[in-house]
Design a protein around this motif. Sequence first.
Motif, PDB file in Angstrom:
ATOM      1  N   THR A  43       0.729  -1.454  -0.093  1.00 19.87           N
ATOM      2  CA  THR A  43       0.255   0.143  -0.310  1.00 19.87           C
ATOM      3  C   THR A  43       0.903   1.356   0.105  1.00 19.87           C
ATOM      4  O   THR A  43       1.806   1.418   0.656  1.00 19.87           O
ATOM      5  CB  THR A  43      -0.813   0.147   1.226  1.00 19.87           C
ATOM      6  N   ILE A  44       0.311   2.617  -1.325  1.00 16.64           N
ATOM      7  CA  ILE A  44       1.390   3.154  -1.065  1.00 16.64           C
ATOM      8  C   ILE A  44       0.905   4.644  -0.114  1.00 16.64           C
ATOM      9  O   ILE A  44      -0.401   5.006  -1.530  1.00 16.64           O
ATOM     10  CB  ILE A  44       1.535   4.314  -2.631  1.00 16.64           C
ATOM     11  N   LYS A 100      -7.632  -9.031   0.023  1.00 19.32           N
ATOM     12  CA  LYS A 100      -7.596  -8.586   1.395  1.00 19.32           C
ATOM     13  C   LYS A 100      -6.205  -8.163   2.308  1.00 19.32           C
ATOM     14  O   LYS A 100      -7.327  -7.514   3.469  1.00 19.32           O
ATOM     15  CB  LYS A 100      -8.217 -10.284   2.206  1.00 19.32           C
ATOM     16  N   ALA A 101      -5.372  -8.810   2.430  1.00 15.39           N
ATOM     17  CA  ALA A 101      -4.605  -7.974   2.717  1.00 15.39           C
ATOM     18  C   ALA A 101      -4.001  -5.943   2.823  1.00 15.39           C
ATOM     19  O   ALA A 101      -4.420  -5.888   3.613  1.00 15.39           O
ATOM     20  CB  ALA A 101      -2.768  -8.604   1.813  1.00 15.39           C
ATOM     21  N   LEU A 102      -4.528  -6.028   0.986  1.00 19.42           N
ATOM     22  CA  LEU A 102      -4.467  -4.341   1.289  1.00 19.42           C
ATOM     23  C   LEU A 102      -5.672  -3.452   1.762  1.00 19.42           C
ATOM     24  O   LEU A 102      -5.871  -2.798   2.708  1.00 19.42           O
ATOM     25  CB  LEU A 102      -4.847  -3.982  -0.261  1.00 19.42           C
ATOM     26  N   ILE A 143      -3.891 -13.103  -6.397  1.00 16.86           N
ATOM     27  CA  ILE A 143      -4.932 -11.046  -6.527  1.00 16.86           C
ATOM     28  C   ILE A 143      -5.722 -11.725  -4.989  1.00 16.86           C
ATOM     29  O   ILE A 143      -5.825 -10.340  -4.648  1.00 16.86           O
ATOM     30  CB  ILE A 143      -5.935 -11.161  -7.782  1.00 16.86           C
ATOM     31  N   ALA A 144      -6.704 -12.211  -5.100  1.00 21.64           N
ATOM     32  CA  ALA A 144      -7.992 -12.133  -3.735  1.00 21.64           C
ATOM     33  C   ALA A 144      -6.989 -11.632  -2.746  1.00 21.64           C
ATOM     34  O   ALA A 144      -7.490 -11.593  -2.558  1.00 21.64           O
ATOM     35  CB  ALA A 144      -7.918 -13.772  -4.391  1.00 21.64           C
ATOM     36  N   GLN A 145      -6.284 -12.443  -2.460  1.00 19.65           N
ATOM     37  CA  GLN A 145      -5.559 -12.562  -1.189  1.00 19.65           C
ATOM     38  C   GLN A 145      -5.064 -11.033  -0.722  1.00 19.65           C
ATOM     39  O   GLN A 145      -4.539 -10.597   0.271  1.00 19.65           O
ATOM     40  CB  GLN A 145      -3.972 -13.870  -0.668  1.00 19.65           C
TER      41      GLN A 145
END
Length: 815
Positions: free
Chosen positions: A101-102, A165-167, A160-162
């Motif tokens: 994440t920026i 969620k992380a983002l 991408i799905a994981q």
Amino acid sequence: MKQEKSYHRQTSRGNLSLLLSIIFILSCSTEPTLASEKIDNNTKRPLPVFIIAGQSNAVRLGSIIPDPNKKNPIGCDIHTYLNTCILKSNVAEKRHQQVVTIPAKSSVRGAGEGMARELATRYPDGFGVIRYAICGSSLHNDWKPDEKNGYYQQYFEPFIAQGMKALEKQSGRKAEIKAVFWHQGESNSHSLKTVNDHGKLLPIIIHKFHTRYNNVPFILGEIREFTNKPNHAALNAQMRKIAAASPFVDIISSRDAEGQTPSNVHFSSRGCAQMAARYVTAWESINNKQVKTHKSTAAPSKKKPNIIIILADDLGYGDLKSYNKEAKINSPNLNKLADTGIRFTNAHTSSSVCSPSRYSLLTGRYNWRSRLKQYVTGSFSHPIIEHDRITIASFLKNQNYQTALVGKWHLGMGWRNQQNLLVYAKNELGDAIDKLAIDPSKEINGPLEHGFDYFFGLASSLNMPPYCYIRNKHVVGELDTTMQCWGTTGYANKNFEFQSVMDELTNEATRYIKTASKKTNPFFLLFSLTAPHTPVVPAERFTGYGGVAKSKYADFIYQIDDSVGQLMSTLKNQGVQEDTLIIFLADNGYAWKAANPGRLAKVGHNPAGPLRGTKGDIFEGGHRVPSIINWEGTVQPQVNDKLACITDLFATIADLADYDFPDSAGEDSISMLPYLHGETKRLRHDLVSHSVVGKFSFTNADGYKAIFARGSGGWGDRLAKDMNLPKFQLYNLDEDIAETRNLYPIQKELFESMRIQLADYILDGRSTPGKVQKNHDDIVIFKGSDAVLERAINRANPEKNKKAHFISTSEDKKK
């Protein structure tokens, strides 16, 4: 091939030390902020996310170099610590994954700083990056989007799905994918064969991503070109062709982007920054157009237009001069409608017979998803439109439209017995009325249950009893006699005259327009003709005017043309011509019993034009139909050769009415409204067609058509097996529109990839982006006595273990 892959992976090792240390830090803050905290407590907007994928150049394009002052970064696949994420590389596969994440008001560094800085200026509140790249990877050996064991399905989609969620956890905001930046192709440039493999598989990746993520912009990047590597230029040209075919895809040039060395396929750090900036600029260009599947680029009209759909019954592709220069039948009004509007030359019905096509028109859904898997309904059949399904009429009614159907229904009706209970025929074509003990004086369930305010017309085709008119929910008059038509005897009203039906329907349609146009709210009229379907009974005044001597079929088409002319005159007289969108099309190809093609051939007229096949067939002549859109003062005259389907009218009209339909509606519908405002890129990328006996074909974006049947798949070759016709067929329609050269024996891999895509559409319950939906029941693509392969259970309804069946076409399977 192993040597080729090894070469590319070795050339990527120079970047490995950089790749293993890629992390993000918040370099502008004096005190670190926990990743679980929101970037900005006042920010309610979703976190924009960008996917970077491909091979080694994509690794560098997405890289963010760590701040040298930051100590002890944590390494993981997907892990956050003080807004920091570091890549963990699988050395054996050289798969490089990163989720970062920026945050707001942050600075960024590194080989990817061109892309990151460009994005940071547009998203000062922060954004996310998910990167998945495999050094030296090819589409045919590694990504394999058409196979379950390929990187795409096995790793990329789950990652991408994981990552999303992380983002969301990291930022405290809902994550929303904005674009895919794709850079891959060097490992597919070794030969013309691998270049061709790339051309077949890349559209599958793009389509899969668009289907899952709602047509987000997909930006391709050219690979570096060299004079001693001509395949690089060929691959770039191929990607440009792919990008040109879709409004959701673009491609950036690699020209003048700096390489590590003049002969190296990899970009330098400066070259990566140059390419990254070009990616973002291209994405912004698409994003500004705001093109989505269910929302067009066109500004909504200040006043919603009236909408008229004129649906001819069994009209051939070659019956109109606007579609066939050799046509001999007179149709001046229809030719004028085509010349002053959009003439679609590659438009199709979903089925090669009428009831299924009418289902698709009203619902925006492929007909084979319904309970009707073959043939047509009868007048007493169970309705095939589900009771809770949204139709064009129902959503327009909710949008304050007046809605009417004049003409043929043919989608099943609910008749009642003396106890006022609904009863239905045991077979789709309908039992005799006396066997069902129906009371014709009772209310009938039909069009009014599916969104229409008003109905006047017939229960089914003109050759199917009962022979009477129905107004709204009641028979007009009584069923007080019996009549015979084309060998079918049934109850009838004694005043019913077959030859007068087209006149009666036309008079009713013009009366409706006069009444509806006086009201302040717009109207929708589905004018469903009974011509030129059998019985071929033109009114006497049209005898000899069709242009072909002693051809009632030609005269009947001329009567259709006259009816269209009457509607146009009525609109003009009412002053609403420029306020009315007119759509004209047929429900399937011509019927040989009605046309008598042998007689027409003597004067040089072919009802199918250049096409092979007729009504009922899976060949083009069964489902490619005349299709015209005219809107005086709004639509400019043009010829459109892009794929279109009768299902697309649903989303197109929804756009016009500013109606955003749910995932449970219009599952196979794509809005064609951008074409009305000048769009030239392809909107529909493939097409599924269905024959009278339930045989499938699949047409892809490159014009290849796979047929999962022997012969015509319809009435044309009933003894196909005995005639030793091929079990499967593959044609290149761009070069062989008559479907005469079967390419299946030499292009089995392409055929197999198309089969898998069709199976995915079946299992997903849809072919457009959205949530997985249920089909009515099992669907069979091709089922034989040998080698039937059952695909995974229907993801929409696993508890019922519903399957899509299809034959395996691998070499070890025999006839």
